[in-house]
Design a protein around this motif. Sequence first.
Motif, mmCIF file in Angstrom:
data_model
loop_
_atom_site.group_PDB
_atom_site.id
_atom_site.type_symbol
_atom_site.label_atom_id
_atom_site.label_comp_id
_atom_site.label_asym_id
_atom_site.label_seq_id
_atom_site.Cartn_x
_atom_site.Cartn_y
_atom_site.Cartn_z
ATOM 1 N N GLN A 1 -107.154 26.706 -11.784
ATOM 2 C CA GLN A 1 -105.845 27.102 -11.284
ATOM 3 C C GLN A 1 -105.598 26.418 -9.945
ATOM 4 N N TYR B 1 -110.697 27.239 -9.152
ATOM 5 C CA TYR B 1 -109.492 27.150 -8.332
ATOM 6 C C TYR B 1 -109.507 25.882 -7.481
ATOM 7 N N ASP C 1 -100.168 24.756 -10.262
ATOM 8 C CA ASP C 1 -99.743 25.791 -11.197
ATOM 9 C C ASP C 1 -98.948 26.869 -10.463
ATOM 10 N N TRP C 2 -99.317 27.091 -9.203
ATOM 11 C CA TRP C 2 -98.754 28.181 -8.420
ATOM 12 C C TRP C 2 -98.414 27.717 -7.004
ATOM 13 N N VAL D 1 -103.428 35.460 -12.230
ATOM 14 C CA VAL D 1 -103.959 34.410 -13.095
ATOM 15 C C VAL D 1 -104.444 34.994 -14.419
ATOM 16 N N GLU E 1 -101.519 35.923 -16.598
ATOM 17 C CA GLU E 1 -100.857 34.756 -17.174
ATOM 18 C C GLU E 1 -101.615 34.238 -18.389
ATOM 19 N N LYS E 2 -102.913 34.410 -18.414
ATOM 20 C CA LYS E 2 -103.734 33.909 -19.520
ATOM 21 C C LYS E 2 -103.546 34.750 -20.787
#
Length: 266
Positions: free
Chosen positions: A4, A124, A145-146, A261, A264-265
Amino acid sequence: MKMQKIAIINLKGGVGKSVTACNLACILGQMHERHVLAMDLDKQANTSKFFKTFNPGISTVAEVMMESITLSDIIQKTDFEYVDVAPSSMSMIKANREVMLDVTRPQHNRLRKALNGIADKYDYCILDCPPDIDMATINALVAADWVIVPVDCDEWAFDGLFEIMEQVDAVRENYNPGIKVMGILATKYTRGTYSEKVLVQLDQLDKMHYPVFRAEDGSVLRIDYSVKVKEAKTEHLPIYCYRVPASTEYRQLADIVEKTVEGEKR
């Protein structure tokens, strides 16, 4: 899990970007046992200095952006288990200029390609962005991603905030459809009129679909200012080594990151 990538960005300096990047990396690494790469994209190299990896004579992210070296070649170990660093230096000034002028190759996705090469090694990547929309920041957003936006609790807290959101929207539309703003983080909170006003405004922004980090009790998550935060930075120690409110607050931030996270998965 898939690596991530989290870009920490604000167009203002001194709002706690590097402090947030360093503490988030340490907490995710030391307390959550996640493998973390802290990538320093700021020419001031505060994240590199915190992790004791700053050396103006070595290759850095600048050379990676200019595609003269691979990311694996510059990554350094730190004093913290699970946490590595891709360091920066003043050579980022040259890198930003050369990437911008190099129209013979794609300019926007160099960090994304570099990170793809080490994606299986980390959970990460925390990208500490400079206070500017330069080529490093654009590359970070294209790779990320973020996005986390630290906002300091002072009179000019929201300067540049909406420009950041516009830039994220533009990157999402043109290069990176998966990028999401994880949240706006209130930093440097002190008891007083301006800090309280910022928290109220952030609460209103959250209702306008600008995501804002929330504490466990539902209030706006804030990082309290303390001289210990500055002391911790000087001593190259994460704030959780000190018994101050910011220690608990940064741990709450890391918990939210993990839960977001994981959610989201699913």
